[in-house]
Design an enzyme around this catalytic site. Structure first.
Site, PDB file in Angstrom:
ATOM      1  N   GLN A  61       0.754  -1.263   0.194  1.00 57.58           N
ATOM      2  CA  GLN A  61       0.101   0.126  -0.085  1.00 57.58           C
ATOM      3  C   GLN A  61       0.906   1.281  -0.043  1.00 57.58           C
ATOM      4  O   GLN A  61       0.604   2.312  -0.660  1.00 57.58           O
ATOM      5  CB  GLN A  61      -0.917  -0.032   1.400  1.00 57.58           C
ATOM      6  CG  GLN A  61      -1.854  -1.135   1.089  1.00 57.58           C
ATOM      7  CD  GLN A  61      -1.661  -2.261   2.006  1.00 57.58           C
ATOM      8  OE1 GLN A  61      -0.409  -2.647   1.958  1.00 57.58           O
ATOM      9  NE2 GLN A  61      -2.619  -2.858   2.434  1.00 57.58           N
ATOM     10  N   ASP A  94      -5.848   1.152  12.729  1.00 57.64           N
ATOM     11  CA  ASP A  94      -7.066   0.630  12.681  1.00 57.64           C
ATOM     12  C   ASP A  94      -8.051   0.392  13.798  1.00 57.64           C
ATOM     13  O   ASP A  94      -9.189  -0.028  13.859  1.00 57.64           O
ATOM     14  CB  ASP A  94      -6.777  -0.977  12.027  1.00 57.64           C
ATOM     15  CG  ASP A  94      -6.235  -0.517  10.585  1.00 57.64           C
ATOM     16  OD1 ASP A  94      -5.035  -0.512  10.309  1.00 57.64           O
ATOM     17  OD2 ASP A  94      -7.110  -0.774   9.667  1.00 57.64           O
ATOM     18  N   LYS A 117      -1.072  -1.521  10.490  1.00 57.77           N
ATOM     19  CA  LYS A 117      -0.792  -2.373   9.474  1.00 57.77           C
ATOM     20  C   LYS A 117       0.621  -3.140  10.003  1.00 57.77           C
ATOM     21  O   LYS A 117       1.522  -2.639  10.665  1.00 57.77           O
ATOM     22  CB  LYS A 117      -0.402  -1.484   8.155  1.00 57.77           C
ATOM     23  CG  LYS A 117       0.407  -2.487   7.031  1.00 57.77           C
ATOM     24  CD  LYS A 117      -0.591  -3.524   6.482  1.00 57.77           C
ATOM     25  CE  LYS A 117      -2.159  -3.356   6.328  1.00 57.77           C
ATOM     26  NZ  LYS A 117      -2.664  -4.632   6.184  1.00 57.77           N
TER      27      LYS A 117
HETATM   28  O1  MRU Z   1      -5.150  -3.501   5.053  1.00 59.90           O
HETATM   29  P1  MRU Z   1      -5.397  -1.921   4.671  1.00 59.90           P
HETATM   30  O2  MRU Z   1      -4.838  -1.400   3.537  1.00 59.90           O
HETATM   31  O3  MRU Z   1      -6.856  -1.750   5.166  1.00 59.90           O
HETATM   32  O4  MRU Z   1      -4.676  -1.403   5.917  1.00 59.90           O
HETATM   33  C1  MRU Z   1      -4.411  -0.116   6.339  1.00 59.90           C
HETATM   34  C2  MRU Z   1      -3.877   0.433   7.376  1.00 59.90           C
HETATM   35  O5  MRU Z   1      -3.144  -0.400   7.977  1.00 59.90           O
HETATM   36  C3  MRU Z   1      -3.637   1.873   7.553  1.00 59.90           C
HETATM   37  O6  MRU Z   1      -2.365   2.278   8.000  1.00 59.90           O
HETATM   38  C4  MRU Z   1      -4.760   2.157   8.548  1.00 59.90           C
HETATM   39  O7  MRU Z   1      -6.080   1.990   7.975  1.00 59.90           O
HETATM   40  C5  MRU Z   1      -4.661   3.243   9.129  1.00 59.90           C
HETATM   41  S1  MRU Z   1      -5.283   4.625   8.550  1.00 59.90           S
HETATM   42  C6  MRU Z   1      -6.863   4.441   8.202  1.00 59.90           C
END
Ligand code: MRU
Length: 369
Positions: free
Chosen positions: A204, A245, A257
């Site tokens: 990402q 999250d 993440k």
């Molecule tokens: O698996 P994802 O792409 O949904 O994970 C997103 C993350 O971990 C972001 O860093 C997280 O959502 C924090 S900001 C909304």
């Protein structure tokens, strides 16, 4: 955010609702940065699938998508009576809540919507559901803008900022959390540089954060996940800002993440400030320990393979790993409060262990919403 694609510039949110067709509309994030496409989900099950399959991802964005999905499900109800409507709603809620387990925003968002559905008739509640979902989406934008103002002074002229995964506007309805202080600093004409962790296995950082920063004209480099320690040791990173999250209001533990914890350990080792930026919907006031946070384990295929585009522009998956080897793929980890310098919220910056003390101000209600 304003997106420039094939020479055209337009403002987009990551998620919005089409009331005439009762559809949730989403930017198809799996195709970025190579293709910009908007998709619609036909019903609440389709909306849940878009969350699971990561057409839409990032805590705030899946929160708003779940809120709209709940309204979509409510508005599709054609049965009779409030009892049957409530049974139907419980099924819609469950389906959306189970789509991805680690982020608390979908649950916060849907609880908020349900708490506003109080009128006497099904038709009135259907209308209230959509109004409340729109409210969640608008609040998400306002929270991100406000936390950006609080985080902006942390970025100085010449700062070198490390971020992990994508906690930018694609991860929210707009603006983003970790990126919000950067956009606010840019608006003040500060000059700084961002290092985007690649963020394997789904990359990402390399794909989404780099695209966002490029769209915004912010100076950046992508680094391999393993490069951050080296740059820190050489004095080339001044501050780390990440999203979350699920942040536990009782303990200050932060789920984010996979790889966030590693970066926090490294930042502590090198005395580099480590900040987490969150809207209020990311605070979980119920769980008492980070051990209790459900950590999503995704398909091993994400680790064993990678997606990319061929020189002719065709999107393609290639196998990276040794044929026959298996993989583990935990998607999130938990960072303890002692590694976190501060939590940037729309109401100011708090020490992680002070969240509970300020819970009333930060929106904790006894109903748990
Ligand atoms: O698996 P994802 O792409 O949904 O994970 C997103 C993350 O971990 C972001 O860093 C997280 O959502 C924090 S900001 C909304």
């Amino acid at each position: 955010m304003k997106i420039t694609y094939q020479g055209q510039s337009r403002h987009y949110r990551t998620v919005w609702f089409d009331p005439a067709r009762n559809r949730v509309r989403l930017i198809e994030q799996r195709l970025l940065p190579h293709k910009f496409k908007i998709v619609s989900t036909a019903d609440f099950r389709d909306t849940a699938l878009a969350i699971t399959d990561m057409i839409v991802r990032g805590a705030g964005a899946i929160g708003a998508t779940a809120a709209y999905g709940l309204a979509q499900g409510a508005r599709a109800f054609r049965g009779r009576g409030l009892k049957a409507f409530e049974r139907h709603l419980a099924k819609v809620y469950r389906t959306l809540a189970e789509a991805r387990p680690t982020a608390v925003d979908p649950v916060s968002a849907m609880r908020g919507v349900l708490s506003k559905m109080t009128d006497d008739t099904v038709a009135e509640r259907q209308e209230q559901a959509l109004a409340a979902a729109e409210q969640f989406a608008n609040d998400d934008v306002a929270h991100c803008e406000a936390l950006g103002q609080h985080g902006e002074p942390l970025i100085h002229n010449g700062s070198r900022v490390l971020t992990h995964c994508n906690a930018g506007w694609l991860a929210f309805v707009d603006v983003g959390s970790a990126t919000a202080p950067m956009y606010a600093a840019q608006a003040k004409r500060k000059s700084f540089h961002v290092y985007c962790d690649e963020t394997r296995p789904r990359s990402q950082g390399a794909i989404l954060t780099a695209w966002e920063l490029a769209q915004q004209g912010i100076s950046h480099d992508i680094i391999a996940d393993n490069a951050a320690g080296h740059l820190m040791q050489r004095g080339e990173i001044d501050i780390v800002i990440v999203g979350s999250d699920r942040t536990l209001g009782r303990t200050g533990e932060v789920a984010n993440k996979i790889g966030t914890y590693t970066k926090a350990v490294l930042a502590k080792r090198h005395s580099i400030p480590f900040y987490v930026a969150i809207p209020l919907s990311t605070i979980d006031w119920e769980l008492e320990s980070g051990q209790a946070i459900p950590i999503e384990e995704r398909n091993e295929d994400e680790v064993l393979s990678a997606w990319g585009v061929t020189p002719s522009g065709r999107r393609q998956k290639v196998r990276l790993a040794n044929p026959g080897s298996k993989a583990r793929n935990p998607a999130f980890d938990v960072t303890p409060p002692e590694l976190i310098t501060g939590i940037i919220t729309p109401l100011g910056i708090f020490k992680p262990r002070q969240l509970w003390k300020h819970r009333v101000k930060l929106g904790h209600t006894t109903s748990g919403c």
